[in-house]
Design a protein around this motif. Structure first.
Motif, mmCIF file in Angstrom:
data_model
loop_
_atom_site.group_PDB
_atom_site.id
_atom_site.type_symbol
_atom_site.label_atom_id
_atom_site.label_comp_id
_atom_site.label_asym_id
_atom_site.label_seq_id
_atom_site.Cartn_x
_atom_site.Cartn_y
_atom_site.Cartn_z
ATOM 1 N N ALA A 95 -16.355 -14.316 35.282
ATOM 2 C CA ALA A 95 -15.296 -14.249 34.272
ATOM 3 C C ALA A 95 -15.791 -13.442 33.083
ATOM 4 N N LEU A 96 -15.022 -12.431 32.689
ATOM 5 C CA LEU A 96 -15.381 -11.565 31.570
ATOM 6 C C LEU A 96 -14.548 -11.897 30.345
ATOM 7 N N CYS A 97 -15.200 -11.902 29.195
ATOM 8 C CA CYS A 97 -14.541 -12.247 27.932
ATOM 9 C C CYS A 97 -13.380 -11.304 27.640
ATOM 10 N N ARG A 98 -12.282 -11.893 27.191
ATOM 11 C CA ARG A 98 -11.111 -11.109 26.815
ATOM 12 C C ARG A 98 -10.769 -11.292 25.338
ATOM 13 N N CYS A 99 -11.286 -12.356 24.713
ATOM 14 C CA CYS A 99 -10.939 -12.645 23.317
ATOM 15 C C CYS A 99 -11.844 -11.929 22.324
ATOM 16 N N GLY A 100 -13.030 -11.482 22.775
ATOM 17 C CA GLY A 100 -13.939 -10.767 21.906
ATOM 18 C C GLY A 100 -14.884 -11.635 21.104
ATOM 19 N N HIS A 101 -14.892 -12.955 21.348
ATOM 20 C CA HIS A 101 -15.714 -13.848 20.533
ATOM 21 C C HIS A 101 -16.759 -14.628 21.324
ATOM 22 N N SER A 102 -16.913 -14.338 22.597
ATOM 23 C CA SER A 102 -17.921 -15.039 23.387
ATOM 24 C C SER A 102 -19.322 -14.759 22.841
ATOM 25 N N LYS A 103 -20.149 -15.770 22.863
ATOM 26 C CA LYS A 103 -21.545 -15.598 22.455
ATOM 27 C C LYS A 103 -22.415 -15.210 23.655
ATOM 28 N N ASN A 104 -21.773 -14.983 24.780
ATOM 29 C CA ASN A 104 -22.477 -14.592 26.000
ATOM 30 C C ASN A 104 -21.846 -13.331 26.576
ATOM 31 N N GLU A 105 -21.471 -12.406 25.689
ATOM 32 C CA GLU A 105 -20.837 -11.160 26.128
ATOM 33 C C GLU A 105 -21.697 -10.456 27.185
ATOM 34 N N PRO A 106 -21.061 -9.844 28.197
ATOM 35 C CA PRO A 106 -19.630 -9.669 28.370
ATOM 36 C C PRO A 106 -18.938 -10.838 29.075
ATOM 37 N N PHE A 107 -19.688 -11.909 29.334
ATOM 38 C CA PHE A 107 -19.121 -13.021 30.089
ATOM 39 C C PHE A 107 -18.399 -14.008 29.161
ATOM 40 N N CYS A 108 -17.437 -14.690 29.723
ATOM 41 C CA CYS A 108 -16.683 -15.711 28.990
ATOM 42 C C CYS A 108 -17.535 -16.960 28.815
ATOM 43 N N ASP A 109 -17.481 -17.569 27.611
ATOM 44 C CA ASP A 109 -18.177 -18.837 27.371
ATOM 45 C C ASP A 109 -17.214 -19.946 26.939
ATOM 46 N N GLY A 110 -15.906 -19.694 27.083
ATOM 47 C CA GLY A 110 -14.912 -20.705 26.761
ATOM 48 C C GLY A 110 -14.430 -20.689 25.327
ATOM 49 N N THR A 111 -14.925 -19.753 24.507
ATOM 50 C CA THR A 111 -14.534 -19.703 23.095
ATOM 51 C C THR A 111 -13.035 -19.481 22.925
ATOM 52 N N HIS A 112 -12.409 -18.787 23.871
ATOM 53 C CA HIS A 112 -10.974 -18.517 23.760
ATOM 54 C C HIS A 112 -10.160 -19.806 23.617
ATOM 55 N N ALA A 113 -10.598 -20.871 24.276
ATOM 56 C CA ALA A 113 -9.868 -22.141 24.199
ATOM 57 C C ALA A 113 -10.028 -22.769 22.813
ATOM 58 N N LYS A 114 -11.230 -22.729 22.283
ATOM 59 C CA LYS A 114 -11.498 -23.279 20.953
ATOM 60 C C LYS A 114 -10.733 -22.516 19.876
#
Length: 218
Positions: A48-67
């Motif tokens: 899963a790749l980050c789409r919101c731009g705020h993941s702390k594990n770029e380029p992968f998603c870390d769930g920040t979009h939900a928060k």
């Protein structure tokens, strides 16, 4: 291989798509000239790749979009920017400019710009430079055709996703989807399959899921 846009969440990549990081390299005059691979991630069947731009594990998603309650509503719609490109006809080349796809990689500005080079395409150096610039355009905004054969001049790209970096300008660019990998919307609709596509990675594009170049001002 497929990329699925999840609702207000990341890009779900399946099918073992290679993932790399490439930097835009400048020449001695400061013009964008080539691509340099700087990292290759281990091959994974799904990620899963980050789409919101705020993941702390770029380029992968870390769930920040939900928060952050990211609003990832897709606005590309029926892709009207693919219908009526600006067309420039030179003596040897024809350029279709799909301006709405621009990701501001800036390869097109060298040697007076691809638009002027197309108009002078009966000059071998101008023709070769125009082709080089078009083929380095990651978003597919710029598509050249040979006027004699009518065939599009496209780079041969292996299927992969590239995280674009532009260290000379301190810019973190979009995700460059290469080789015609299908991109599926959250509601199951497949966008037009193209050899070169750039997906938004900052979360602020007005043309989600595609990049509109807004990251250059961040």
């Amino acid at each position: 291989m497929k990329i699925r846009v999840s609702t207000n969440g990341p890009y779900i990549v399946t099918g073992g798509v290679p993932l790399t990081v490439m930097e835009i390299a400048n020449d001695d005059r400061g013009d964008c000239r080539s691509w340099q691979k700087v990292r290759e991630y281990p091959l994974r069947e799904e990620y899963a790749l980050c789409r919101c731009g705020h993941s702390k594990n770029e380029p992968f998603c870390d769930g920040t979009h939900a928060k952050d309650r990211f609003n990832g509503t897709e606005t590309a719609g029926d892709e009207p920017y693919l219908e009526n490109p600006t067309v420039i006809r030179g003596p040897e080349l024809e350029l279709a400019d799909y301006e709405g796809l621009c990701a501001h990689a800036r390869f097109c500005l060298r040697a007076g710009g691809i638009w002027n080079l197309t108009e002078r395409s009966d000059i071998p150096d101008a023709r070769d430079t125009a082709i080089d610039e078009a083929c380095n355009c990651p978003s597919g905004r710029l598509v050249l055709r040979d006027r004699k054969s009518g065939e599009a001049i496209e780079p041969a790209l292996e299927r992969a996703i590239v995280v674009i970096e532009n260290p000379a300008r301190g810019e973190h660019g979009p995700l460059w989807v290469r080789g015609g990998i299908p991109v599926e919307s959250a509601d199951g609709r497949t966008y037009t399959i193209r050899n070169r596509v750039t997906l938004c990675g900052c979360g602020r594009s007005r043309n989600k899921p595609f990049c509109d170049g807004i990251h250059i001002g961040l």
